[in-house]
Design a protein around this motif. Sequence first.
Motif, PDB file in Angstrom:
ATOM      1  N   GLN A 137       0.842  -1.197   0.000  1.00 18.47           N
ATOM      2  CA  GLN A 137       0.000   0.000   0.000  1.00 18.47           C
ATOM      3  C   GLN A 137       0.871   1.238   0.000  1.00 18.47           C
ATOM      4  N   THR A 138       0.515   2.215  -0.822  1.00 14.33           N
ATOM      5  CA  THR A 138       1.265   3.457  -0.892  1.00 14.33           C
ATOM      6  C   THR A 138       0.848   4.375   0.263  1.00 14.33           C
ATOM      7  N   THR A 185      -0.581   7.116   0.179  1.00 14.76           N
ATOM      8  CA  THR A 185      -1.880   7.736  -0.077  1.00 14.76           C
ATOM      9  C   THR A 185      -3.022   6.730  -0.034  1.00 14.76           C
ATOM     10  N   GLY A 186      -2.711   5.456   0.265  1.00  9.27           N
ATOM     11  CA  GLY A 186      -3.756   4.458   0.422  1.00  9.27           C
ATOM     12  C   GLY A 186      -4.015   3.590  -0.782  1.00  9.27           C
ATOM     13  N   ASP A 187      -3.326   3.826  -1.898  1.00 10.64           N
ATOM     14  CA  ASP A 187      -3.495   2.979  -3.083  1.00 10.64           C
ATOM     15  C   ASP A 187      -2.807   1.631  -2.872  1.00 10.64           C
ATOM     16  N   TRP A 188      -3.386   0.602  -3.460  1.00 14.05           N
ATOM     17  CA  TRP A 188      -2.823  -0.739  -3.355  1.00 14.05           C
ATOM     18  C   TRP A 188      -2.266  -1.198  -4.704  1.00 14.05           C
ATOM     19  N   TYR A 189      -1.128  -1.905  -4.629  1.00 20.55           N
ATOM     20  CA  TYR A 189      -0.517  -2.504  -5.818  1.00 20.55           C
ATOM     21  C   TYR A 189      -0.079  -3.925  -5.485  1.00 20.55           C
ATOM     22  N   GLU A 204      -2.286  -2.474 -10.390  1.00 21.19           N
ATOM     23  CA  GLU A 204      -3.071  -1.837  -9.341  1.00 21.19           C
ATOM     24  C   GLU A 204      -4.079  -2.835  -8.779  1.00 21.19           C
ATOM     25  N   SER A 227      -7.681  -2.838  -6.320  1.00 19.40           N
ATOM     26  CA  SER A 227      -8.704  -2.130  -5.554  1.00 19.40           C
ATOM     27  C   SER A 227      -9.515  -3.167  -4.778  1.00 19.40           C
ATOM     28  N   ASN A 281      -5.930  -5.234 -11.278  1.00 14.51           N
ATOM     29  CA  ASN A 281      -5.978  -4.447 -12.516  1.00 14.51           C
ATOM     30  C   ASN A 281      -7.427  -4.086 -12.862  1.00 14.51           C
ATOM     31  N   LYS A 301      -0.599   1.874 -16.415  1.00 17.68           N
ATOM     32  CA  LYS A 301      -0.622   3.258 -15.977  1.00 17.68           C
ATOM     33  C   LYS A 301       0.386   3.454 -14.854  1.00 17.68           C
ATOM     34  N   PRO A 310       2.103   4.394 -11.560  1.00 13.75           N
ATOM     35  CA  PRO A 310       1.605   4.699 -10.213  1.00 13.75           C
ATOM     36  C   PRO A 310       1.774   6.184  -9.901  1.00 13.75           C
TER      37      PRO A 310
END
Length: 549
Positions: free
Chosen positions: A290-291, A293-297, A321, A323, A332, A343, A345
């Motif tokens: 998790q980044t 900022t809360g994004d997950w990869y 990515e 979600s 994805n 895309k 990150p």
Amino acid sequence: MRNIIITRSFIFLNRKIKRLLLLLVTIFLCARMMGETIIPDSISNPIRTGFHPDPSICRVGEDYYLVTSSFTWFPGLPIYHSRDLTNWSLIGHALTNPKAIDFNGMTDNDGIWAPTLRYHNGTFYLITTAHGCGGNFYMTAKNPAGPWSDPVWLKDAPGIDPSLFFDEDGRCYYTGNRWDFKSAWPAQCAVWMQELDLQKRCLVGERKTLAYGHAANAKYAEGPHLYKIKDHYLLLMAEGGSDYNHAVTALTAKSLWGPYVPCTVNPVLTHRHLGKDYPVQSLGHADLVQTPTGDWYAVFLGKRIVEGGLVPLGRETFLCEVSFQNGEPIFNPGIGVIGNRLKRPPLPWTPVSKTDKQNDFESSALSPEWATMRIPEQPFHHFADGNLFLSLRPEMADSLVCPSMLLRRVHSHNFSATTTMSFSTRRVNEWAGLVLYRTAKGYYSLLKGKNEIRLTKVLLGKKTIIATLPWKEKSVILRLVAKGATLTFYAGLSNDMLYQVGEVQSVDAVSDNKVNRFNGTGVGIYATSNGKQSINKASYQWFEYKEEN
């Protein structure tokens, strides 16, 4: 007077030309700098090309760290660093102590399997399997670049693919897979968990099976990773075996010990439904990050196919990515399949210095990209006068011991590798030169001997002399050029006068097959006296690895 005017006019004109040239150079440099700072909207996938299977990732602050399997390559367990999940640099290896493990006698598919990298309370933890040579162990470090501790071997930890999970109370749990039980269906494996006491350095308490996979007939449940996401636990695992049926599946639970319920979207990632002709295959063995900022990869392994269905690079590290929908991971989102672009990150663009593609051997140490195959019992190379010297030893590339061979990972389907070597011998058993190596039963060598240069192919353990070129000179330039599914070999006295050695060859010898299964391909230099003692040496002036478009 006229001569003075002409001279002054010439000087004035000369100054104008210099100013114009300086302006043009300045414009060129500025344009180049601006070009280098253009941030792309999309990036290449895979993010770690070539031999990088079983990736594991963790984040500390704004820094991301990645580790992959290394099998019998040494040093082992490469550690990569990035700040944007796109640009990565090799910062070290976790396994550097030659006395910590013994790879002798291990096939190229054995050795270090499926590591997991985690960070907790100021310490990095790396846990992995030494398959065929010790079992499961973990290591620790304050700095991921090293030094790392020696292995802490875990007794009574059956199976492979260990992972660590730190719960909110700070307790550490081991997850892994096992198959030492009476199975109810073919290739049934169990994912199990037990607490790991880091003070006592051993497994303690209850051991419990969490799952056998996402379905009633799931095969090869392995590579488990456990996460706490909001108010539930997520168990991510690989299934289907690391080939065309490979997949990622997910299960969730309300409490740590379960029960774990398969997600409705399983498998959450796979390409097995796309058929064997799809250019990216065998997706699986994922790990989440998790980044800030809360994004997950997710990072995961996959294979890229070239003409004829061949896989010369082995398993590579991909990114996508992730979600969450009703607590279940969507890989994805909106796309589903994995292509060769994704895309970028939304992280601060942080390019890194590119690794030198040419080694002039001016220093007294190898750059970290170089590795040996298995662990040398004694040094077999040294530097002097700008050259690298390889000692000819009885060990061969075919042997399951460490030969006089130095390799670096191949990162592209289209590349060239070139070296300049000085070597002479009066013995028919002494050879030195260039090698493209996958396993002891799958490689190409372009070697100089007594009076000739010889191209040899080893496919499924069968050795064939492809071609020879008469050669009495002491020095030679050796080159191989890879283009997709083909290889062409050259030899000569200069880059402008190289002779093709043999016909164009297939990459089949270094591609996936029943013996080239798990690791990846390396290219480098090699010398051998083929089972006999020798005091001879080969001298290499430089080596260049260059990727082509």
